[in-house]
Design an enzyme around this catalytic site. Structure first.
Site, mmCIF file in Angstrom:
data_model
loop_
_atom_site.group_PDB
_atom_site.id
_atom_site.type_symbol
_atom_site.label_atom_id
_atom_site.label_comp_id
_atom_site.label_asym_id
_atom_site.label_seq_id
_atom_site.Cartn_x
_atom_site.Cartn_y
_atom_site.Cartn_z
ATOM 1 N N LYS A 61 67.416 32.293 -86.175
ATOM 2 C CA LYS A 61 66.333 32.873 -85.386
ATOM 3 C C LYS A 61 65.708 31.731 -84.592
ATOM 4 O O LYS A 61 64.504 31.451 -84.688
ATOM 5 C CB LYS A 61 65.327 33.562 -86.339
ATOM 6 C CG LYS A 61 64.283 34.420 -85.668
ATOM 7 C CD LYS A 61 64.825 35.665 -85.013
ATOM 8 C CE LYS A 61 63.716 36.418 -84.289
ATOM 9 N NZ LYS A 61 64.237 37.493 -83.423
ATOM 10 N N ASP A 102 75.406 41.838 -97.306
ATOM 11 C CA ASP A 102 75.391 43.222 -97.779
ATOM 12 C C ASP A 102 75.819 44.173 -96.658
ATOM 13 O O ASP A 102 76.565 45.123 -96.882
ATOM 14 C CB ASP A 102 73.999 43.620 -98.282
ATOM 15 C CG ASP A 102 73.843 43.350 -99.774
ATOM 16 O OD1 ASP A 102 74.543 42.458 -100.283
ATOM 17 O OD2 ASP A 102 73.035 44.027 -100.431
ATOM 18 N N ASP A 126 68.644 39.201 -85.509
ATOM 19 C CA ASP A 126 68.432 40.603 -85.121
ATOM 20 C C ASP A 126 69.625 41.122 -84.324
ATOM 21 O O ASP A 126 70.137 42.220 -84.550
ATOM 22 C CB ASP A 126 67.107 40.802 -84.363
ATOM 23 C CG ASP A 126 66.796 39.675 -83.394
ATOM 24 O OD1 ASP A 126 67.515 38.651 -83.405
ATOM 25 O OD2 ASP A 126 65.838 39.812 -82.617
ATOM 26 N N TYR A 166 63.511 31.515 -100.138
ATOM 27 C CA TYR A 166 63.540 31.985 -101.522
ATOM 28 C C TYR A 166 63.102 30.886 -102.496
ATOM 29 O O TYR A 166 62.757 31.168 -103.639
ATOM 30 C CB TYR A 166 64.945 32.471 -101.910
ATOM 31 C CG TYR A 166 65.379 33.747 -101.232
ATOM 32 C CD1 TYR A 166 64.551 34.409 -100.329
ATOM 33 C CD2 TYR A 166 66.627 34.300 -101.485
ATOM 34 C CE1 TYR A 166 64.957 35.567 -99.693
ATOM 35 C CE2 TYR A 166 67.039 35.478 -100.848
ATOM 36 C CZ TYR A 166 66.198 36.095 -99.954
ATOM 37 O OH TYR A 166 66.600 37.256 -99.326
ATOM 38 N N ASP A 226 71.753 36.753 -97.269
ATOM 39 C CA ASP A 226 71.556 37.807 -98.258
ATOM 40 C C ASP A 226 71.676 39.177 -97.565
ATOM 41 O O ASP A 226 72.384 40.079 -98.024
ATOM 42 C CB ASP A 226 70.151 37.626 -98.864
ATOM 43 C CG ASP A 226 69.945 38.435 -100.123
ATOM 44 O OD1 ASP A 226 70.902 39.059 -100.599
ATOM 45 O OD2 ASP A 226 68.810 38.452 -100.635
#
Ligand code: NAD
Length: 367
Positions: A198, A258, A230, A141, A254
């Protein structure tokens, strides 16, 4: 002598002023019971600041936040400001506050109250209590980004055309400080930390693993394990009750926070904390936005903000007993059947209440 804390309160827009008022009401009662006092200074940020000063984060607000012991924020934004220039959008206030206060870690607890399991798509009967620690100021980001032209042609003969890129980059120090904080948090909970990454693809993830392994040497009482992002998204659904503390990068955090939030029921129940260097003010806010669709109707669930205030007492002010008492009052209120409409599951034998009544119910249970 009573302890005195300076709190910068930023109510914001939409339901922000209603829910911060509720949290302040609970905080003031807790302060009286636990023998401390709060000096409250209110500041504008977001859409209301654009209306008054023409910019989302006035200097006065940032200065007030910096000078405080902690910041309590409602929410910012709304349709009224949807068409302002990107650099003037209300949400800029959040990014500038995070940057201005040096807040590099975002803590989002995801707790499922057994009585609300029906509001969760999982309908799990096992308790869920996860703390997600998300890196907040680095990664993709904030990495280098841009576009360039290329004559490259892909294997199937299609020209590549203009290329746009974002970059994931992390410094050793950036990773180490959040990982250490996550170990500290895991140590205060069930001593189980999961690093989500990852590492099968990304060099940055392999660096996170290396550093987490090193830090684990100092926190030998905490079990460290690893999950690829994943797989983690699947495992959070399949076995949410087995997670304790999760630490991860900005983008993965992020997404995961959620997901974890949703599996526990309503967004109206989710608090958060953003922390920087120890000794500097943290910022506490509900996960949800300004909910303009219900602003002024009395339908807003104040519990996410009340729970954010409890996190503030615990993490920034060291008032752990008062924090615990508020958390217990919230779970007792839920157990007793009080429901704002967002957490209503069926209409039978529940005490349906508005924002203010829910707040009063919590206060009545505050021991
Ligand atoms: P939202 O979280 O405000 O609302 C989503 C849905 O959840 C709405 O139906 C709303 O009524 C409901 N909801 C949210 N909080 C609730 C509560 N406490 N009690 C009961 N119901 C609640 O998200 P949105 O609609 O996508 O965004 C609205 C505005 O808020 C936008 O301007 C957005 O940019 C802004 N926003 C701000 C923040 C923040 O300040 N941290 C975060 C997210 C969105």
């Amino acid at each position: 002598m009573s302890r005195i804390y300076n709190i910068a309160v930023i109510p914001g827009d939409g339901i922000g002023p209603e829910i911060t008022e509720c949290a302040l009401k609970v905080l003031n009662v807790a302060a009286r019971k636990y023998n401390f006092s709060l000096k409250i200074n209110k500041y504008l940020a977001g859409g209301c600041a654009i209306d008054r000063y023409g910019l989302p984060l006035p200097e006065e607000t940032l200065e007030g936040a910096r000078a405080s012991d902690a910041v309590l924020l409602g929410a910012v934004g709304g349709p009224k400001w949807d068409n302002v220039k990107p650099e003037l959008r209300p949400e800029r206030a959040l990014l500038e506050l995070r940057a201005g206060l040096g807040l590099y870690s975002n803590l989002r607890p995801a707790i499922m109250y057994p009585e609300l399991s029906g509001a969760s798509p999982l309908k799990s009967t096992k308790p869920i209590d996860i703390m997600i620690v998300r890196e907040l100021t680095g990664g993709i980001y904030f990495g280098k980004r841009g576009t360039y032209e290329t004559d490259e042609v892909m294997a199937d003969g299609t020209p590549m055309g203009t290329v746009t890129y974002d970059t994931e980059s992390y410094g050793v120090g950036e990773i180490a400080r959040i990982v250490k904080q996550a170990f500290e948090i895991a140590r205060s909970r069930n001593k189980h930390l999961t690093l989500v990454d990852k590492a099968n693809v990304l060099a940055t993830s392999r660096e996170w693993r290396r550093i987490a392994g090193e830090v684990n040497e100092v926190y030998r009482d905490v079990t460290l394990d690893f999950l690829y992002i994943d797989n983690a998204t699947m495992q959070l659904i399949a076995r949410p009750h087995t997670f304790d503390t999760i630490v991860t990068s900005n983008m993965f955090g992020d997404i995961l926070s959620d997901e974890a939030g949703q599996i526990t029921g309503s967004i109206g129940m989710l608090p958060s904390a953003s922390l920087g260097k120890p000794g500097t003010p943290g910022m506490y806010e509900p996960v949800h936005g300004s909910a303009p669709d219900i602003a002024g109707t009395g339908k807003a669930n104040p519990l996410a903000t009340i729970l954010s205030a409890a996190m503030m007492l615990e993490l920034s002010l060291g008032e752990s007993r008062a924090a615990l008492a508020i958390k217990k009052a919230v779970s007792d209120t839920i157990a007793d059947g009080y429901r704002t409409t967002d957490i209503m599951i069926g209409k039978d034998s529940v005490k349906i209440c508005n924002t203010e009544q829910m707040t009063d119910a919590v206060i009545a249970k505050l021991k």
